[in-house]
Design a protein around this motif. Sequence first.
Motif, short mmCIF file in Angstrom:
data_model
loop_
_atom_site.label_atom_id
_atom_site.label_comp_id
_atom_site.label_asym_id
_atom_site.label_seq_id
_atom_site.Cartn_x
_atom_site.Cartn_y
_atom_site.Cartn_z
N LYS A 1 0.85 -1.20 0.00
CA LYS A 1 0.00 0.00 0.00
C LYS A 1 0.88 1.25 0.00
CE LYS A 1 -0.74 -0.14 5.04
NZ LYS A 1 -0.04 -1.39 5.32
N ALA A 2 0.40 2.27 -0.74
CA ALA A 2 1.15 3.52 -0.87
C ALA A 2 0.19 4.69 -0.84
CB ALA A 2 1.95 3.53 -2.17
N ARG A 3 0.52 5.72 -0.04
CA ARG A 3 -0.32 6.91 0.04
C ARG A 3 -0.14 7.73 -1.25
NH1 ARG A 3 -2.77 8.98 4.34
NH2 ARG A 3 -1.52 7.68 5.76
N CYS A 4 -1.23 8.32 -1.72
CA CYS A 4 -1.20 9.01 -3.00
C CYS A 4 -0.93 10.52 -2.88
CB CYS A 4 -2.51 8.80 -3.75
SG CYS A 4 -2.79 7.07 -4.19
N ASN A 5 -1.34 11.14 -1.77
CA ASN A 5 -1.13 12.58 -1.57
C ASN A 5 -1.78 13.43 -2.67
OD1 ASN A 5 0.50 12.21 0.78
ND2 ASN A 5 2.22 11.66 -0.56
N PHE A 6 -3.03 13.11 -3.01
CA PHE A 6 -3.74 13.88 -4.03
C PHE A 6 -4.31 15.19 -3.47
CE2 PHE A 6 -4.70 9.62 -6.21
CZ PHE A 6 -3.53 9.71 -6.96
N GLY A 7 -4.48 15.25 -2.16
CA GLY A 7 -5.02 16.45 -1.56
C GLY A 7 -4.59 16.57 -0.11
N HIS A 8 -4.63 17.79 0.42
CA HIS A 8 -4.20 18.01 1.80
C HIS A 8 -5.07 17.20 2.76
CE1 HIS A 8 -2.48 20.01 5.25
NE2 HIS A 8 -3.71 20.30 5.68
N GLY A 9 -4.42 16.36 3.56
CA GLY A 9 -5.15 15.56 4.55
C GLY A 9 -5.91 14.40 3.94
N ASP A 10 -5.72 14.15 2.66
CA ASP A 10 -6.44 13.06 2.00
C ASP A 10 -5.74 11.74 2.27
OD1 ASP A 10 -8.62 12.63 -0.31
OD2 ASP A 10 -6.91 11.30 -0.68
N SER B 1 3.43 2.81 -11.81
CA SER B 1 3.39 4.17 -12.36
C SER B 1 2.07 4.44 -13.07
CB SER B 1 4.56 4.39 -13.33
OG SER B 1 5.79 4.28 -12.66
N LEU B 2 1.64 3.47 -13.87
CA LEU B 2 0.36 3.62 -14.56
C LEU B 2 -0.79 3.61 -13.56
CD1 LEU B 2 -1.21 3.85 -17.18
CD2 LEU B 2 -1.10 1.35 -17.42
N ALA B 3 -0.66 2.80 -12.50
CA ALA B 3 -1.70 2.74 -11.47
C ALA B 3 -1.87 4.10 -10.79
CB ALA B 3 -1.35 1.67 -10.45
N LEU B 4 -0.76 4.78 -10.52
CA LEU B 4 -0.84 6.10 -9.89
C LEU B 4 -1.53 7.11 -10.81
CD1 LEU B 4 2.66 6.29 -8.17
CD2 LEU B 4 0.42 6.41 -7.03
N GLU B 5 -1.27 7.03 -12.12
CA GLU B 5 -1.94 7.93 -13.06
C GLU B 5 -3.45 7.67 -13.07
OE1 GLU B 5 -0.32 7.74 -16.96
OE2 GLU B 5 1.75 8.10 -16.31
N ARG B 6 -3.81 6.39 -13.12
CA ARG B 6 -5.23 6.05 -13.14
C ARG B 6 -5.89 6.38 -11.81
NH1 ARG B 6 -5.28 0.18 -16.35
NH2 ARG B 6 -4.55 1.02 -18.36
N ALA B 7 -5.15 6.21 -10.72
CA ALA B 7 -5.69 6.51 -9.39
C ALA B 7 -6.04 7.99 -9.28
CB ALA B 7 -4.69 6.12 -8.32
N GLN B 8 -5.18 8.85 -9.81
CA GLN B 8 -5.44 10.29 -9.75
C GLN B 8 -6.70 10.64 -10.55
OE1 GLN B 8 -2.25 12.82 -11.10
NE2 GLN B 8 -2.99 14.52 -9.85
N GLU B 9 -6.88 9.98 -11.70
CA GLU B 9 -8.07 10.22 -12.52
C GLU B 9 -9.33 9.77 -11.80
OE1 GLU B 9 -9.87 8.90 -16.90
OE2 GLU B 9 -7.75 8.59 -16.44
N VAL B 10 -9.29 8.58 -11.17
CA VAL B 10 -10.43 8.07 -10.42
C VAL B 10 -10.75 8.99 -9.24
CG1 VAL B 10 -11.24 6.19 -8.92
CG2 VAL B 10 -10.09 5.67 -11.09
N TRP B 11 -9.69 9.38 -8.52
CA TRP B 11 -9.88 10.26 -7.36
C TRP B 11 -10.54 11.57 -7.75
CZ3 TRP B 11 -7.85 15.12 -6.24
CH2 TRP B 11 -8.03 15.57 -4.92
#
Length: 444
Positions: free
Chosen positions: A8-17, A55-65
């Motif tokens: 598991k890895a934290r994504c840091n897409f938003g403050h406190g997210d 790397s691709l998972a992080l890109e898709r994760a940001q789009e989903v988020w």
Amino acid sequence: MSKYYLNKARCNFGHGDNTVIYQLASCDTPRSWYIRIKKNKTGYHQESLSTSNKSLALERAQEVWFKFRNAERSGTTYGQSDFNHLFLRFLNEYTWSPSRYARVSHIFKRYLSDFFAKYEIDDIDNKLWKEYLGWRLTYWHRMADSGGQVPGNSKRKPALSTIRSERQALMQFLKWCCMHRLLPVVPQISTRLDPGTFKNINSKRSRGLPMTDKQYARALMLLRNWAIKHNDEQHWIRNFSRKRLFYFILINTSCLLRMGTEATMLKWQDLEVVDSKTRPGIKIAMWSVKSGKMGGREQPAVSTYRGLLHILRWRQICVKYGFGQDSDFVFPNHDGTRIPTFYLNKLLVRQLTKWGIVETPVGTSITLYSFRATAISRRIRKSNWDIAKIAAAANTSIATISKHYAREWVAQNPDRLADTNRGGKLYLKEAEASEIEELLGEFE
């Protein structure tokens, strides 16, 4: 997260997210990545990112988020902000006139839903619109190449007005999305077309221009013989169809009705017969027009004096076929429903083609709309009506009449442009006028 969740890895897409991506220990390698998003209220949203590449998972994760948070913010259900889902909601919730609803729903079902199905509404921008245009302009070519059924009225090279209509429908939808807070802003979609796109669009007017007086007279004579004098059709539906087409043209041209829903939505209860104010004993027909391209008309559509005769003759025919009551359509289908204009036009064009009446002098196709245009043209040239009176009778703008009937306005009174004299003096000597007559004689 338990031992069943790996890497598991934290994504840091938003403050406190607290959004994370992870893999499941229970999955076979190579393991796909998943995303888990903490909802604003309670619980979590989890879904597969369908890739084993981090790397691709992080890109898709940001789009989903982003889409998930946008859905929370706009009050929609995540996964239901796709184009087709929201456009259907737009069709059902918006207030439409019957004709506008039919047009927009057709554009959606035929074109927009096919192209935009894989997109979310926040994906739509000017770049995507240009991609749509490229796809749209080859739509019927691809359909034919793949062996699909291509309707007879399809245009391999769509008209400029058609493309503008599709853009207008899309923009109307996007504005509705913004109004309902499904989009933060309405994207800017340019009306300008690049040269490569423009050359694949037909920018010339293809219909609705006047016939010559000779074409008009010949068409009406042949239609009268075919529909009334020598109508030898034995089946009552086909026999009735001929008569309906002939009187559809006569009545609409005498009243300057549009050949679309203005005419096909009329019912006999919309008819009023009044006395002439200037000619004793003469009566005039007036229609209350409740539907059409411009919506209902504010003022009635008024027939010519002879137009009332056409109307009464047609009602008498309708009664013989079981129609003609106040609640009946003026131009009914065989089962009493409203007849579509395209059916009438198809029947007309088929007959005119047999008779060799195909194109106007400028090369536009002769259709039902050509008869209305010719009726307007004849009003200008033969009645000496002013432009405001013509525009009011035809329920259109002065600008439209001025633009599309410029030749008729010149023909109505060419002296307005030929006479350069002041004070009533004619700058043409008698000898010069005589010479003109002699020279003209040589060429006759």
